[in-house]
Design an enzyme around this catalytic site. Structure first.
Site, PDB file in Angstrom:
ATOM      1  N   ALA A  93       2.117   8.520   0.673  1.00 56.18           N
ATOM      2  CA  ALA A  93       0.757   8.462   0.139  1.00 56.18           C
ATOM      3  C   ALA A  93      -0.235   8.552   1.297  1.00 56.18           C
ATOM      4  O   ALA A  93       0.069   8.191   2.440  1.00 56.18           O
ATOM      5  CB  ALA A  93       0.555   7.157  -0.633  1.00 56.18           C
ATOM      6  N   GLU A 153       6.205  11.120  -9.410  1.00 54.78           N
ATOM      7  CA  GLU A 153       6.133  10.593 -10.775  1.00 54.78           C
ATOM      8  C   GLU A 153       7.095  11.353 -11.694  1.00 54.78           C
ATOM      9  O   GLU A 153       7.769  10.762 -12.543  1.00 54.78           O
ATOM     10  CB  GLU A 153       4.704  10.709 -11.305  1.00 54.78           C
ATOM     11  N   ARG A 186     -13.918   1.496 -14.357  1.00 54.06           N
ATOM     12  CA  ARG A 186     -13.102   0.928 -13.282  1.00 54.06           C
ATOM     13  C   ARG A 186     -13.216   1.788 -12.030  1.00 54.06           C
ATOM     14  O   ARG A 186     -13.133   3.016 -12.099  1.00 54.06           O
ATOM     15  CB  ARG A 186     -11.636   0.860 -13.737  1.00 54.06           C
ATOM     16  N   ARG A 230      -4.777  -1.370  -8.145  1.00 51.09           N
ATOM     17  CA  ARG A 230      -3.892  -1.493  -6.984  1.00 51.09           C
ATOM     18  C   ARG A 230      -4.209  -2.763  -6.200  1.00 51.09           C
ATOM     19  O   ARG A 230      -3.298  -3.492  -5.769  1.00 51.09           O
ATOM     20  CB  ARG A 230      -4.045  -0.240  -6.110  1.00 51.09           C
ATOM     21  N   PHE A 262       5.991  12.686   3.540  1.00 55.03           N
ATOM     22  CA  PHE A 262       6.482  12.231   2.236  1.00 55.03           C
ATOM     23  C   PHE A 262       5.572  11.200   1.593  1.00 55.03           C
ATOM     24  O   PHE A 262       5.774  10.820   0.441  1.00 55.03           O
ATOM     25  CB  PHE A 262       7.864  11.576   2.400  1.00 55.03           C
ATOM     26  N   PRO A 291     -11.784   3.389  -8.647  1.00 55.36           N
ATOM     27  CA  PRO A 291     -10.441   3.726  -8.187  1.00 55.36           C
ATOM     28  C   PRO A 291      -9.869   2.623  -7.301  1.00 55.36           C
ATOM     29  O   PRO A 291     -10.598   1.982  -6.540  1.00 55.36           O
ATOM     30  CB  PRO A 291     -10.662   5.011  -7.378  1.00 55.36           C
ATOM     31  N   SER A 292      -8.576   2.400  -7.427  1.00 50.74           N
ATOM     32  CA  SER A 292      -7.816   1.422  -6.640  1.00 50.74           C
ATOM     33  C   SER A 292      -7.996  -0.022  -7.083  1.00 50.74           C
ATOM     34  O   SER A 292      -7.336  -0.912  -6.543  1.00 50.74           O
ATOM     35  CB  SER A 292      -8.128   1.527  -5.134  1.00 50.74           C
ATOM     36  N   GLN A 293      -8.861  -0.303  -8.077  1.00 46.64           N
ATOM     37  CA  GLN A 293      -9.026  -1.684  -8.517  1.00 46.64           C
ATOM     38  C   GLN A 293      -7.712  -2.276  -9.002  1.00 46.64           C
ATOM     39  O   GLN A 293      -7.378  -3.412  -8.665  1.00 46.64           O
ATOM     40  CB  GLN A 293     -10.076  -1.778  -9.632  1.00 46.64           C
ATOM     41  N   SER A 344       5.905   5.197  -7.137  1.00 43.66           N
ATOM     42  CA  SER A 344       6.363   6.539  -6.768  1.00 43.66           C
ATOM     43  C   SER A 344       6.337   6.767  -5.260  1.00 43.66           C
ATOM     44  O   SER A 344       6.956   7.716  -4.767  1.00 43.66           O
ATOM     45  CB  SER A 344       5.505   7.605  -7.465  1.00 43.66           C
ATOM     46  N   HIS A 345       5.623   5.906  -4.515  1.00 43.68           N
ATOM     47  CA  HIS A 345       5.553   6.069  -3.064  1.00 43.68           C
ATOM     48  C   HIS A 345       6.029   4.823  -2.319  1.00 43.68           C
ATOM     49  O   HIS A 345       5.792   4.695  -1.118  1.00 43.68           O
ATOM     50  CB  HIS A 345       4.121   6.418  -2.642  1.00 43.68           C
ATOM     51  N   ARG A 388      10.825   6.058  -2.013  1.00 41.59           N
ATOM     52  CA  ARG A 388      10.718   7.128  -1.023  1.00 41.59           C
ATOM     53  C   ARG A 388      11.775   7.037   0.074  1.00 41.59           C
ATOM     54  O   ARG A 388      11.933   7.980   0.862  1.00 41.59           O
ATOM     55  CB  ARG A 388       9.317   7.125  -0.415  1.00 41.59           C
TER      56      ARG A 388
END
Length: 339
Positions: A123, A188, A304, A310, A121, A306-308, A47-48, A52
């Protein structure tokens, strides 16, 4: 023919920069924007990512985004930096002010950067991770457009109002999260609309204030905050900290300023950075170990961080030297290129 197109990482960067520069962004802007689009697409943040580019080109075609703008950085106080983007995209102003923000944070323990008069615009996690790379913890906040209804409300008053945080870790990816205070990010919902997919329940209301799972109706109505009144309160906090506190626009004011044009929101951004060494009294190593024990206990339970996902996607895409995007999106992006 496959529904997806695979691009090498180098060709992804070239595509982004060429589209931006052919539409009026100078090289500095094109590189700053592409750095973030590239980072997001590489991490499968669709989405980013390349998606974009559509908003970036729409925004400069509106005639108000200045793709040639040079940001002005001002040393306001020992712990305050201000950057005037001069109607350019926020990312170039961030790059220009980042060295001073890092220096002030390391000297004083805490420092803030206010970016004003910018179109935004992107992230936020790439920005706070840049600060973690310098050994600092950081948070970032921006408003957007008034697309989100407050808890109990029936029309858009708040923005999607993302909040990002990053914590540096020795020899590891930082602990980072970046989330909208709306139940869904606006991007999204736009991707759901493009794909003709129904939204989950509890994400949006239509123009009459009724719950909807139709992405098009949601675009005409309003989004909802996560966690009811809790997300709504956080969103209002971000409106204040990234708006009136730094002498910039709220989401409702930003939407009014756009006058219905399909452009990125125009407002400000606030970043606050922290020096763990000064704030811990020089006991950074000891406190890093305490933080790592906390992370380990979370992961040990099967949870988990966050960002794992990613970071896993990043490693896979770097190893494969490739990213994949929908063919329809790729063709829409190619159509943006001007001779």
């Amino acid at each position: 023919m496959s529904d997806n197109v695979t691009l090498s990482l180098a060709s992804m960067r070239e595509l982004s920069e060429s589209i931006l520069m052919s539409n009026g962004f100078n090289q500095d802007h094109a590189q700053a924007i592409t750095d973030v689009i590239y980072a997001c697409q590489q991490d499968d943040c669709h989405s980013h990512g390349l998606y974009r580019l559509l908003m970036c080109v729409q925004s400069i075609q509106s005639g108000r985004v200045d793709g040639q703008a040079s940001p002005e950085v001002v040393d306001v106080a020992p712990s305050v930096v201000k950057a005037n983007a001069n109607s350019g995209i926020s990312l170039l102003a961030f790059n220009a002010a980042l060295p001073m923000l890092i220096e002030k944070t390391k000297q004083n323990g805490i420092a803030a950067l206010a970016i004003n008069n910018c179109y935004h615009f992107s992230a936020l996690w790439p920005e706070v991770e840049r600060l973690s790379e310098a050994g600092l913890a950081a948070i970032a906040m921006v408003p957007s457009h008034a697309w989100v209804a407050p808890a109990g409300g029936s029309r858009g008053t708040l923005g999607t109002n993302p909040f990002a945080f990053s914590w540096p870790r020795q020899g590891k990816h930082p602990f980072t999260f970046d989330f909208a205070t709306s139940e869904f990010a606006r991007g999204e919902i736009e991707l759901y609309r493009r794909a003709g997919k129904a939204l989950p329940e509890g994400v949006a209301i239509d123009a009459a204030g009724h719950p909807t799972t139709d992405a098009e109706a949601a675009m005409q109505g309003a989004m909802l905050t996560f966690g009811g009144y809790k997300g709504s309160a956080l969103s209002i906090m971000i409106e204040l900290l990234a708006g009136p506190l730094i002498d910039d626009l709220t989401s409702k004011e930003s939407m009014a300023f756009a006058q219905g044009k399909p452009e990125a929101p125009f407002h400000g951004e606030i970043l606050i950075a922290f020096n763990p060494d000064l704030l811990s009294g020089g006991h950074t190593e000891r406190n890093d170990e305490r933080a790592e024990r906390l992370f380990a206990d979370i992961v040990d339970q099967g949870a988990r961080l966050p960002s794992q996902r990613r970071y896993i996607a990043r490693e896979q895409n770097i190893q494969q030297d490739a990213v994949s995007i929908p063919r329809a999106l790729y063709e829409d992006i190619l159509a943006l290129r001007k001779a």
